[in-house]
Motif scaffolding. Structure first.
Motif, mmCIF file in Angstrom:
data_model
loop_
_atom_site.group_PDB
_atom_site.id
_atom_site.type_symbol
_atom_site.label_atom_id
_atom_site.label_comp_id
_atom_site.label_asym_id
_atom_site.label_seq_id
_atom_site.Cartn_x
_atom_site.Cartn_y
_atom_site.Cartn_z
ATOM 1 N N UNK A 38 0.839 -1.192 0.000
ATOM 2 C CA UNK A 38 0.000 0.000 0.000
ATOM 3 C C UNK A 38 0.878 1.246 0.000
ATOM 4 N N UNK A 39 0.368 2.309 -0.621
ATOM 5 C CA UNK A 39 1.041 3.600 -0.632
ATOM 6 C C UNK A 39 0.122 4.627 0.014
ATOM 7 N N UNK A 40 0.702 5.674 0.529
ATOM 8 C CA UNK A 40 -0.118 6.720 1.145
ATOM 9 C C UNK A 40 -1.098 7.318 0.130
ATOM 10 N N UNK A 41 -0.725 7.318 -1.151
ATOM 11 C CA UNK A 41 -1.616 7.861 -2.175
ATOM 12 C C UNK A 41 -2.410 6.780 -2.909
ATOM 13 N N UNK A 42 -2.514 5.585 -2.324
ATOM 14 C CA UNK A 42 -3.355 4.539 -2.915
ATOM 15 C C UNK A 42 -4.801 5.008 -2.956
ATOM 16 N N UNK A 211 -4.610 2.871 -12.605
ATOM 17 C CA UNK A 211 -5.073 1.662 -11.907
ATOM 18 C C UNK A 211 -4.006 1.049 -11.016
ATOM 19 N N UNK A 212 -2.746 1.415 -11.212
ATOM 20 C CA UNK A 212 -1.700 0.874 -10.341
ATOM 21 C C UNK A 212 -1.856 1.365 -8.897
ATOM 22 N N UNK A 228 -8.560 -3.698 -9.904
ATOM 23 C CA UNK A 228 -8.152 -2.346 -10.271
ATOM 24 C C UNK A 228 -8.543 -1.948 -11.694
ATOM 25 N N UNK A 229 -8.529 -2.885 -12.610
ATOM 26 C CA UNK A 229 -8.911 -2.581 -13.994
ATOM 27 C C UNK A 229 -10.404 -2.796 -14.222
#
Length: 369
Positions: A38-42, A211-212, A228-229
Protein backbone atom coordinates in the motif's frame (compact mmCIF):
# COMPACT_ATOMS: atom_id res chain seq x y z
CA UNK A 1 -4.45 -2.56 12.85
CA UNK A 2 -1.19 -4.30 12.04
CA UNK A 3 -2.51 -7.38 13.85
CA UNK A 4 -5.56 -7.49 11.57
CA UNK A 5 -3.28 -7.36 8.53
CA UNK A 6 -0.98 -10.05 9.94
CA UNK A 7 -3.99 -12.32 10.60
CA UNK A 8 -5.24 -11.76 7.07
CA UNK A 9 -8.51 -10.09 8.08
CA UNK A 10 -7.65 -7.42 5.52
CA UNK A 11 -4.70 -7.31 3.09
CA UNK A 12 -3.91 -3.75 4.11
CA UNK A 13 -5.15 -0.61 5.82
CA UNK A 14 -4.41 3.10 5.91
CA UNK A 15 -5.35 5.00 9.04
CA UNK A 16 -5.23 8.69 9.88
CA UNK A 17 -5.87 10.25 13.26
CA UNK A 18 -5.66 14.00 13.77
CA UNK A 19 -6.19 15.85 17.04
CA UNK A 20 -5.43 19.46 17.87
CA UNK A 21 -2.99 19.82 15.00
CA UNK A 22 -1.14 16.53 15.55
CA UNK A 23 -1.56 14.06 12.68
CA UNK A 24 -0.64 10.37 12.59
CA UNK A 25 -0.84 8.28 9.40
CA UNK A 26 -0.08 4.56 9.18
CA UNK A 27 0.16 2.63 5.90
CA UNK A 28 0.08 -1.10 6.61
CA UNK A 29 0.05 -4.13 4.31
CA UNK A 30 -0.64 -4.51 0.62
CA UNK A 31 -2.98 -3.28 -2.10
CA UNK A 32 -4.06 -6.89 -2.73
CA UNK A 33 -3.54 -10.25 -1.05
CA UNK A 34 -0.60 -10.93 -3.38
CA UNK A 35 -0.06 -7.35 -4.47
CA UNK A 36 2.30 -4.43 -4.12
CA UNK A 37 2.65 -2.58 -0.81
CA UNK A 38 0.00 0.00 0.00
CA UNK A 39 1.04 3.60 -0.63
CA UNK A 40 -0.12 6.72 1.15
CA UNK A 41 -1.62 7.86 -2.17
CA UNK A 42 -3.35 4.54 -2.92
CA UNK A 43 -6.91 4.97 -4.21
CA UNK A 44 -9.90 3.45 -2.42
CA UNK A 45 -13.55 3.06 -3.41
CA UNK A 46 -15.14 5.11 -0.64
CA UNK A 47 -18.70 4.07 -1.59
CA UNK A 48 -21.16 5.70 0.86
CA UNK A 49 -18.58 8.18 2.13
CA UNK A 50 -19.52 9.91 -1.15
CA UNK A 51 -22.81 10.99 0.48
CA UNK A 52 -21.43 13.75 2.76
CA UNK A 53 -19.44 15.18 -0.14
CA UNK A 54 -22.53 15.36 -2.37
CA UNK A 55 -24.44 16.97 0.51
CA UNK A 56 -21.77 19.65 0.89
CA UNK A 57 -22.03 20.37 -2.84
CA UNK A 58 -25.78 20.87 -2.51
CA UNK A 59 -25.40 23.12 0.53
CA UNK A 60 -23.11 25.48 -1.37
CA UNK A 61 -26.11 26.16 -3.65
CA UNK A 62 -28.39 26.63 -0.63
CA UNK A 63 -26.00 29.27 0.70
CA UNK A 64 -26.18 31.07 -2.67
CA UNK A 65 -30.01 30.90 -2.63
CA UNK A 66 -30.00 28.86 -5.84
CA UNK A 67 -31.73 26.07 -3.89
CA UNK A 68 -33.91 26.22 -0.78
CA UNK A 69 -34.18 23.37 1.69
CA UNK A 70 -37.97 23.21 1.85
CA UNK A 71 -38.85 23.99 -1.75
CA UNK A 72 -40.29 21.10 -3.81
CA UNK A 73 -37.88 19.62 -6.35
CA UNK A 74 -40.66 19.16 -8.93
CA UNK A 75 -39.50 21.94 -11.25
CA UNK A 76 -36.01 20.47 -11.60
CA UNK A 77 -37.00 16.81 -11.29
CA UNK A 78 -40.45 16.56 -12.93
CA UNK A 79 -40.09 12.77 -12.97
CA UNK A 80 -40.71 12.89 -9.20
CA UNK A 81 -43.73 15.20 -9.29
CA UNK A 82 -47.25 13.99 -8.45
CA UNK A 83 -46.06 10.89 -6.64
CA UNK A 84 -48.14 7.86 -5.72
CA UNK A 85 -47.29 5.96 -2.53
CA UNK A 86 -47.75 2.27 -1.75
CA UNK A 87 -50.66 1.68 0.62
CA UNK A 88 -48.36 -0.66 2.57
CA UNK A 89 -44.82 -1.78 1.88
CA UNK A 90 -46.18 -5.25 1.01
CA UNK A 91 -48.66 -3.84 -1.54
CA UNK A 92 -48.61 -4.57 -5.24
CA UNK A 93 -47.38 -1.66 -7.34
CA UNK A 94 -50.91 -0.64 -8.32
CA UNK A 95 -52.16 -0.44 -4.72
CA UNK A 96 -51.31 3.19 -4.01
CA UNK A 97 -52.57 6.44 -2.53
CA UNK A 98 -51.58 10.00 -3.46
CA UNK A 99 -48.52 11.54 -1.82
CA UNK A 100 -49.41 13.94 0.98
CA UNK A 101 -46.92 16.50 -0.32
CA UNK A 102 -44.09 17.04 -2.77
CA UNK A 103 -40.50 15.88 -2.21
CA UNK A 104 -38.14 18.64 -1.04
CA UNK A 105 -34.38 19.14 -1.01
CA UNK A 106 -34.43 18.56 2.76
CA UNK A 107 -36.05 15.16 2.09
CA UNK A 108 -33.20 14.20 -0.25
CA UNK A 109 -30.52 15.26 2.23
CA UNK A 110 -32.15 13.41 5.15
CA UNK A 111 -33.26 10.32 3.18
CA UNK A 112 -36.92 11.05 3.86
CA UNK A 113 -38.07 11.26 0.24
CA UNK A 114 -39.97 7.96 0.59
CA UNK A 115 -37.70 5.63 -1.41
CA UNK A 116 -34.52 3.79 -0.49
CA UNK A 117 -33.04 0.59 0.89
CA UNK A 118 -35.71 -1.93 1.84
CA UNK A 119 -34.93 -5.47 2.96
CA UNK A 120 -37.43 -8.16 2.09
CA UNK A 121 -39.17 -9.94 -0.81
CA UNK A 122 -41.53 -7.07 -1.59
CA UNK A 123 -42.98 -6.31 -5.06
CA UNK A 124 -41.44 -2.82 -4.99
CA UNK A 125 -37.96 -4.28 -4.37
CA UNK A 126 -38.31 -6.69 -7.29
CA UNK A 127 -39.49 -3.87 -9.54
CA UNK A 128 -36.59 -1.64 -8.48
CA UNK A 129 -34.11 -4.45 -9.16
CA UNK A 130 -35.55 -4.97 -12.64
CA UNK A 131 -35.04 -1.28 -13.43
CA UNK A 132 -31.53 -1.03 -11.90
CA UNK A 133 -32.66 1.58 -9.39
CA UNK A 134 -32.52 -0.63 -6.29
CA UNK A 135 -30.11 -0.07 -3.42
CA UNK A 136 -27.22 -2.53 -3.34
CA UNK A 137 -23.41 -2.70 -3.46
CA UNK A 138 -21.93 -0.03 -5.75
CA UNK A 139 -21.74 -1.21 -9.36
CA UNK A 140 -21.25 1.84 -11.60
CA UNK A 141 -21.44 -0.13 -14.84
CA UNK A 142 -24.99 -1.30 -14.09
CA UNK A 143 -26.59 2.15 -13.93
CA UNK A 144 -28.08 3.90 -16.98
CA UNK A 145 -27.47 7.58 -17.75
CA UNK A 146 -28.94 10.03 -15.20
CA UNK A 147 -32.07 11.03 -17.13
CA UNK A 148 -32.93 7.42 -17.87
CA UNK A 149 -32.19 6.38 -14.28
CA UNK A 150 -34.54 9.04 -12.95
CA UNK A 151 -37.20 8.15 -15.51
CA UNK A 152 -37.13 4.54 -14.29
CA UNK A 153 -37.30 5.65 -10.67
CA UNK A 154 -40.26 7.87 -11.53
CA UNK A 155 -42.14 4.85 -12.90
CA UNK A 156 -42.31 3.37 -9.42
CA UNK A 157 -44.48 4.38 -6.47
CA UNK A 158 -42.83 5.59 -3.29
CA UNK A 159 -42.34 3.14 -0.45
CA UNK A 160 -43.49 5.68 2.16
CA UNK A 161 -44.96 9.15 2.30
CA UNK A 162 -42.41 11.97 1.90
CA UNK A 163 -41.13 12.91 5.36
CA UNK A 164 -42.49 9.77 7.02
CA UNK A 165 -39.35 7.68 7.51
CA UNK A 166 -35.63 7.37 6.80
CA UNK A 167 -34.85 5.07 3.86
CA UNK A 168 -31.18 4.75 3.02
CA UNK A 169 -29.21 5.87 -0.02
CA UNK A 170 -31.50 6.81 -2.90
CA UNK A 171 -31.79 10.43 -1.78
CA UNK A 172 -28.07 10.97 -2.48
CA UNK A 173 -28.29 9.57 -6.01
CA UNK A 174 -31.33 11.75 -6.74
CA UNK A 175 -29.41 14.68 -5.26
CA UNK A 176 -26.57 14.06 -7.70
CA UNK A 177 -28.98 14.28 -10.65
CA UNK A 178 -30.50 17.44 -9.18
CA UNK A 179 -27.07 19.08 -8.93
CA UNK A 180 -26.25 18.21 -12.52
CA UNK A 181 -29.49 19.77 -13.76
CA UNK A 182 -29.28 22.90 -11.64
CA UNK A 183 -25.61 23.55 -12.45
CA UNK A 184 -25.74 22.41 -16.07
CA UNK A 185 -22.54 20.42 -15.45
CA UNK A 186 -21.63 16.76 -14.88
CA UNK A 187 -21.49 15.92 -11.19
CA UNK A 188 -17.71 15.46 -11.16
CA UNK A 189 -17.19 18.90 -12.71
CA UNK A 190 -19.62 20.51 -10.26
CA UNK A 191 -18.05 18.86 -7.19
CA UNK A 192 -14.62 19.67 -8.57
CA UNK A 193 -15.40 23.38 -8.61
CA UNK A 194 -17.30 23.47 -5.32
CA UNK A 195 -15.42 20.98 -3.14
CA UNK A 196 -12.38 19.24 -4.62
CA UNK A 197 -10.46 22.21 -6.02
CA UNK A 198 -10.97 24.52 -3.01
CA UNK A 199 -9.76 21.76 -0.69
CA UNK A 200 -6.94 20.47 -2.88
CA UNK A 201 -8.60 17.05 -3.24
CA UNK A 202 -6.70 16.30 -6.45
CA UNK A 203 -7.18 12.52 -6.38
CA UNK A 204 -10.92 12.30 -5.66
CA UNK A 205 -12.96 11.26 -8.70
CA UNK A 206 -15.56 8.83 -10.01
CA UNK A 207 -13.00 6.81 -11.99
CA UNK A 208 -9.26 6.60 -12.61
CA UNK A 209 -6.86 5.58 -15.37
CA UNK A 210 -4.11 5.24 -12.76
CA UNK A 211 -5.07 1.66 -11.91
CA UNK A 212 -1.70 0.87 -10.34
CA UNK A 213 -2.79 3.00 -7.36
CA UNK A 214 -6.29 1.51 -7.10
CA UNK A 215 -6.59 -1.06 -4.32
CA UNK A 216 -8.14 -4.45 -5.07
CA UNK A 217 -11.74 -4.54 -3.88
CA UNK A 218 -12.82 -7.60 -1.87
CA UNK A 219 -15.93 -9.07 -0.35
CA UNK A 220 -15.69 -9.79 3.39
CA UNK A 221 -14.54 -13.36 2.62
CA UNK A 222 -11.65 -11.99 0.52
CA UNK A 223 -13.13 -13.06 -2.79
CA UNK A 224 -12.65 -10.33 -5.39
CA UNK A 225 -15.38 -7.70 -5.61
CA UNK A 226 -13.75 -5.39 -8.14
CA UNK A 227 -10.20 -5.49 -9.59
CA UNK A 228 -8.15 -2.35 -10.27
CA UNK A 229 -8.91 -2.58 -13.99
CA UNK A 230 -12.62 -3.09 -13.23
CA UNK A 231 -15.61 -0.79 -12.98
CA UNK A 232 -13.80 2.24 -11.57
CA UNK A 233 -11.18 2.27 -14.34
CA UNK A 234 -13.50 3.99 -16.83
CA UNK A 235 -16.02 6.79 -16.70
CA UNK A 236 -19.52 5.46 -15.89
CA UNK A 237 -22.68 6.78 -17.49
CA UNK A 238 -24.14 7.51 -14.05
CA UNK A 239 -22.01 9.43 -11.55
CA UNK A 240 -23.43 8.20 -8.26
CA UNK A 241 -23.80 10.93 -5.63
CA UNK A 242 -24.47 8.16 -3.15
CA UNK A 243 -21.58 5.74 -3.63
CA UNK A 244 -19.44 6.47 -6.67
CA UNK A 245 -16.22 8.18 -5.58
CA UNK A 246 -12.61 7.10 -5.29
CA UNK A 247 -10.34 8.96 -2.89
CA UNK A 248 -7.14 8.92 -0.82
CA UNK A 249 -6.45 9.35 2.86
CA UNK A 250 -5.04 12.86 2.40
CA UNK A 251 -7.96 14.04 0.26
CA UNK A 252 -10.41 12.74 2.84
CA UNK A 253 -8.40 14.38 5.61
CA UNK A 254 -8.74 17.71 3.81
CA UNK A 255 -12.52 17.24 3.67
CA UNK A 256 -12.70 16.19 7.33
CA UNK A 257 -10.67 19.20 8.47
CA UNK A 258 -12.88 21.52 6.43
CA UNK A 259 -15.85 20.20 8.38
CA UNK A 260 -14.04 20.35 11.74
CA UNK A 261 -12.92 23.92 11.11
CA UNK A 262 -16.49 25.07 10.44
CA UNK A 263 -16.55 25.02 6.65
CA UNK A 264 -13.28 26.62 5.61
CA UNK A 265 -13.64 28.27 2.19
CA UNK A 266 -16.45 25.90 1.19
CA UNK A 267 -19.33 26.39 3.67
CA UNK A 268 -20.22 28.75 6.49
CA UNK A 269 -20.05 27.62 10.10
CA UNK A 270 -23.87 27.82 10.57
CA UNK A 271 -24.32 25.54 7.54
CA UNK A 272 -21.88 22.95 8.92
CA UNK A 273 -23.69 23.10 12.26
CA UNK A 274 -27.03 22.52 10.53
CA UNK A 275 -25.62 19.71 8.39
CA UNK A 276 -24.31 17.89 11.47
CA UNK A 277 -27.44 18.31 13.62
CA UNK A 278 -29.82 15.37 13.99
CA UNK A 279 -32.79 16.07 11.70
CA UNK A 280 -34.91 12.99 12.51
CA UNK A 281 -37.91 13.10 14.83
CA UNK A 282 -38.59 10.35 17.39
CA UNK A 283 -41.53 9.17 15.26
CA UNK A 284 -39.33 8.87 12.18
CA UNK A 285 -36.63 7.00 14.11
CA UNK A 286 -39.19 4.55 15.48
CA UNK A 287 -40.00 3.26 11.99
CA UNK A 288 -36.52 3.55 10.45
CA UNK A 289 -33.01 2.12 10.54
CA UNK A 290 -30.98 -0.82 9.28
CA UNK A 291 -32.15 -2.95 12.21
CA UNK A 292 -34.43 -2.48 15.28
CA UNK A 293 -32.96 0.05 17.69
CA UNK A 294 -30.54 1.44 15.10
CA UNK A 295 -31.49 5.02 15.93
CA UNK A 296 -31.43 4.58 19.71
CA UNK A 297 -27.97 6.17 19.88
CA UNK A 298 -27.74 8.14 16.64
CA UNK A 299 -29.59 10.36 14.21
CA UNK A 300 -29.11 11.69 10.71
CA UNK A 301 -28.18 15.16 9.53
CA UNK A 302 -27.56 16.14 5.90
CA UNK A 303 -25.56 13.25 4.47
CA UNK A 304 -24.00 12.28 7.80
CA UNK A 305 -24.81 10.16 10.82
CA UNK A 306 -24.81 12.01 14.14
CA UNK A 307 -24.17 10.28 17.48
CA UNK A 308 -26.75 11.13 20.14
CA UNK A 309 -25.72 8.90 23.08
CA UNK A 310 -22.47 7.75 24.69
CA UNK A 311 -22.86 3.99 24.22
CA UNK A 312 -19.27 2.92 23.55
CA UNK A 313 -15.76 4.25 23.96
CA UNK A 314 -15.99 5.96 20.60
CA UNK A 315 -19.72 6.54 20.15
CA UNK A 316 -20.01 9.98 21.75
CA UNK A 317 -22.73 12.65 21.41
CA UNK A 318 -21.87 15.19 18.73
CA UNK A 319 -19.54 12.90 16.79
CA UNK A 320 -20.53 12.76 13.13
CA UNK A 321 -19.44 11.24 9.83
CA UNK A 322 -20.20 8.21 7.76
CA UNK A 323 -18.79 4.90 6.57
CA UNK A 324 -18.43 3.09 3.27
CA UNK A 325 -19.71 -0.46 2.91
CA UNK A 326 -16.61 -1.45 0.90
CA UNK A 327 -14.41 -1.00 3.96
CA UNK A 328 -13.92 2.67 4.82
CA UNK A 329 -14.81 5.03 7.68
CA UNK A 330 -14.61 8.78 8.37
CA UNK A 331 -15.66 10.59 11.55
CA UNK A 332 -15.25 13.99 13.19
CA UNK A 333 -15.49 14.62 16.94
CA UNK A 334 -15.68 18.40 17.46
CA UNK A 335 -15.52 18.09 21.25
CA UNK A 336 -12.14 16.38 20.99
CA UNK A 337 -11.03 18.42 17.95
CA UNK A 338 -10.45 15.02 16.38
CA UNK A 339 -10.80 13.48 12.94
CA UNK A 340 -10.21 9.87 12.01
CA UNK A 341 -10.11 7.93 8.76
CA UNK A 342 -9.90 4.18 8.17
CA UNK A 343 -9.35 2.85 4.64
CA UNK A 344 -9.47 -0.83 3.78
CA UNK A 345 -11.11 -2.44 0.78
CA UNK A 346 -12.93 -5.40 2.32
CA UNK A 347 -16.70 -5.01 2.28
CA UNK A 348 -18.70 -5.32 5.48
CA UNK A 349 -21.25 -3.64 7.71
CA UNK A 350 -19.27 -1.21 9.91
CA UNK A 351 -21.29 -1.74 13.10
CA UNK A 352 -20.31 -5.42 13.10
CA UNK A 353 -16.76 -5.16 11.74
CA UNK A 354 -13.97 -5.95 14.25
CA UNK A 355 -11.55 -3.90 12.12
CA UNK A 356 -13.82 -0.86 12.37
CA UNK A 357 -14.50 -1.37 16.09
CA UNK A 358 -10.83 -1.89 16.94
CA UNK A 359 -9.71 1.15 14.96
CA UNK A 360 -12.11 3.52 16.68
CA UNK A 361 -11.53 1.97 20.11
CA UNK A 362 -7.77 2.43 19.63
CA UNK A 363 -8.26 6.06 18.60
CA UNK A 364 -10.17 6.95 21.75
CA UNK A 365 -8.12 4.92 24.21
CA UNK A 366 -5.13 7.04 23.19
CA UNK A 367 -6.75 10.26 24.45
CA UNK A 368 -5.14 11.32 27.75
CA UNK A 369 -6.14 14.96 28.15
Amino acid sequence: MAAHVERGTVPGAITLVSRRGEVHVDVIGKQAVDGAPLRRDSLFRISSMTKPITAVGALTLVEECVLRLDDPVDDVLPELAGRRVLRTVESELEDTVPANRAITLRDLLTFRLGFGMLMGPYPIVAAANERSVAVGPPNPAEYPAPDEWLRRLGELPLMAQPGEKWLYHTGSDVLGVLLERVSGKPLDEFLGERVFEPLGMKDTAFFTSDVDRLVMGYHDDLTVYDPPAGQWSRRPEFLSGGAGLLSTVDDLSAFAHMMLSGGGHVLSRPTVELMTTDQLTPAQKAVSGFFPGYFDNRGWGFGVSVATAHTSLYHRPGRYGWDGGLGTSWQVDPGEELTGILLTQCAGFPDFSPVYQDFWTSVYQAIED
